[in-house]
Write a protein that holds these residues in place. Structure first.
Motif, PDB file in Angstrom:
ATOM      1  N   VAL A   1       0.837  -0.995  -0.273  1.00 43.89           N
ATOM      2  CA  VAL A   1      -0.262  -0.099  -0.038  1.00 43.89           C
ATOM      3  C   VAL A   1       0.928   1.110  -0.288  1.00 43.89           C
ATOM      4  O   VAL A   1       0.823   2.126  -0.845  1.00 43.89           O
ATOM      5  CB  VAL A   1      -0.989   0.351   1.429  1.00 43.89           C
ATOM      6  N   SER A   2       2.183   1.532   0.974  1.00 48.06           N
ATOM      7  CA  SER A   2       2.873   2.558   0.681  1.00 48.06           C
ATOM      8  C   SER A   2       3.387   2.714  -0.149  1.00 48.06           C
ATOM      9  O   SER A   2       3.703   3.622  -1.211  1.00 48.06           O
ATOM     10  CB  SER A   2       3.594   2.285   1.839  1.00 48.06           C
ATOM     11  N   GLY A   3       3.687   1.637  -0.609  1.00 49.67           N
ATOM     12  CA  GLY A   3       4.233   1.896  -2.578  1.00 49.67           C
ATOM     13  C   GLY A   3       3.649   2.434  -3.115  1.00 49.67           C
ATOM     14  O   GLY A   3       4.113   2.208  -4.420  1.00 49.67           O
ATOM     15  N   ARG A   4       2.383   2.498  -3.486  1.00 51.06           N
ATOM     16  CA  ARG A   4       0.978   2.149  -4.613  1.00 51.06           C
ATOM     17  C   ARG A   4       0.404   3.149  -4.177  1.00 51.06           C
ATOM     18  O   ARG A   4      -0.386   3.808  -5.330  1.00 51.06           O
ATOM     19  CB  ARG A   4       0.262   0.877  -4.196  1.00 51.06           C
ATOM     20  N   VAL A   5       0.876   4.483  -3.259  1.00 52.96           N
ATOM     21  CA  VAL A   5       0.074   5.495  -4.037  1.00 52.96           C
ATOM     22  C   VAL A   5       0.738   6.941  -2.893  1.00 52.96           C
ATOM     23  O   VAL A   5       2.186   7.029  -2.458  1.00 52.96           O
ATOM     24  CB  VAL A   5      -0.622   5.616  -2.242  1.00 52.96           C
TER      25      VAL A   5
END
Length: 404
Positions: A321-325
């Motif tokens: 999640v942290s890498g996709r937003v």
């Protein structure tokens, strides 16, 4: 496995303090569900159905409030959100013991909506404070801390209500919530890294980063808590049928140790794995656990392979999640992740309970494991969708300006 990578992580400025505060702040949060349940059943002398209604109201409030508080953190910063939610928690837990049942249900829903966002905030701040190449280790360590808090909080709630009563126990939770909020306000950890703050970033509309791939990821995160909640209920059901309920605490503790070991090993690996792979494996390894039979010792041993994947599965979803937003939407995305975890657990409890009542605990393991696998299979076609990062937001800013 060498400890040096963990030592390097803990040498990063502010990280040890953030993790320690995160552990202490989560303990009262993990005690709330058990405290409410025991208050309704023991102090109010009502049934487990009414207790379930109160906890459901609280859970629904948290599911709605988690992304909202994350969005407000993104927009207004950490301290204003913490000030409001800390005050709301202190007020609710200070007076919850005296509320009649209808008012308790309504107040629990409102308190859930204004829950202290300690889980999502710690993860958001870790993403800002830890370099990209060390984030998997950071999130793995955070998942281990979450396990420790869940091993501690509910047990303390049980001990408090049974020895002190629900009123003093809720007062202690109020004090713990207040201390947690004030501690985070005083610490005021960054929600974006120095590089992210220095780099101009275009405002990315939600429809750009809330992609089918991210929704699929959130669905698999929900599947992970679905199978974990069902496994816990099936474990308790098996031991109850065998007349071994006195050993439930030990069995759950051993299962948590499996998760801690798995998280520690996974965090030290040179490369990670797709959360879809880890969660699918956890489901596949959970499905046959019921074949171990009614002896709780064999059952706990059978949980070892899936148990080792608990913390790695959950930490890998946080990392993804942290890498996709983009950084400017990280708080809201972490809030949505928290909602997904809540939804998975909330859906699992009645489904697993019905299966246990109708067909026995072994089938609960099997059904939960296969539901997890099916959810991952549904997510696979959407997984490789393009992620919107902060860098891509910057890159597209000139184009956005030129079209006005």
């Amino acid at each position: 496995m060498a400890l040096e990578p963990y030592r390097r992580l803990l040498r990063l400025p502010g990280v040890p303090v953030l993790l320690l505060v995160g552990l202490l702040a989560r303990v009262p949060s993990t005690a709330t569900g058990m405290a409410l349940t025991l208050h309704v059943v023991e102090s109010m002398k009502l049934g487990f159905g009414q207790a379930g209604l109160v906890t459901m109201a609280s859970t629904v409030g948290m599911a709605v409030g988690s992304p909202l508080s994350g969005r407000l953190v993104d927009k207004h910063g950490l301290r204003p959100v913490l000030a409001v939610t800390t005050g709301a928690q202190a007020a609710f837990w200070a007076c919850a013991w005296a509320l009649p049942f209808p008012a308790l249900v309504a107040a629990a829903a409102l308190a859930g909506l204004l829950a202290l966002p300690v889980f999502s905030v710690i993860r958001q701040c870790l993403a800002a404070m830890v370099p990209l190449e060390q984030r998997r280790m950071g999130f793995s360590l955070d998942s281990m801390i979450v396990e420790l808090s869940y091993m501690t909080g509910p047990a303390l709630a049980v001990a408090g209500v049974t020895t002190l009563g629900s009123g003093p126990t809720m007062a202690i939770i109020a004090g713990g919530m207040t201390a947690a909020g004030l501690g985070l306000i005083a610490l005021n950890p960054p929600t974006r890294s120095a590089e992210e703050l220095a780099r101009p970033e275009a405002r990315v509309p939600r429809r750009r980063w809330l992609t089918p791939g991210l929704v699929a990821l959130l669905g698999t995160a929900a599947a992970a808590t679905f199978v974990l909640t069902a496994s816990e209920l099936a474990l308790v059901g098996t031991m109850k049928n065998a007349g071994e309920t006195a050993w439930v605490g030990l069995a759950v503790a051993v299962w948590c140790v499996y998760s801690l070991v798995g998280g520690f090993v996974y965090g030290g690996l040179s490369r990670g794995f797709s959360p879809l792979v880890l969660i699918a494996l956890m489901g596949l390894l959970t499905a046959p656990v019921g074949l171990a039979g009614a002896d709780w010792r064999w059952l706990v041993l059978a949980l070892l392979p899936a148990g080792l994947l608990c913390a790695p599965s959950l930490s890998s979803t946080v990392e993804a999640v942290s890498g996709r937003v983009p950084a400017g939407a990280r708080g809201e995305a972490m809030g949505l992740h928290g909602t997904a975890l809540l939804v998975g657990g909330a859906l699992s409890a009645p489904v697993a309970g019905a299966i246990i009542d109708a067909h026995g605990p072994a089938w609960a393991f099997a059904v939960a494991g296969m539901v997890c696998v099916v959810m991952v299979a549904v997510a696979v076609p959407f997984w490789r969708g393009r992620a919107v990062s902060a860098a891509s937001a910057v890159a597209e800013e000139p184009a956005a300006v030129s079209t006005r």
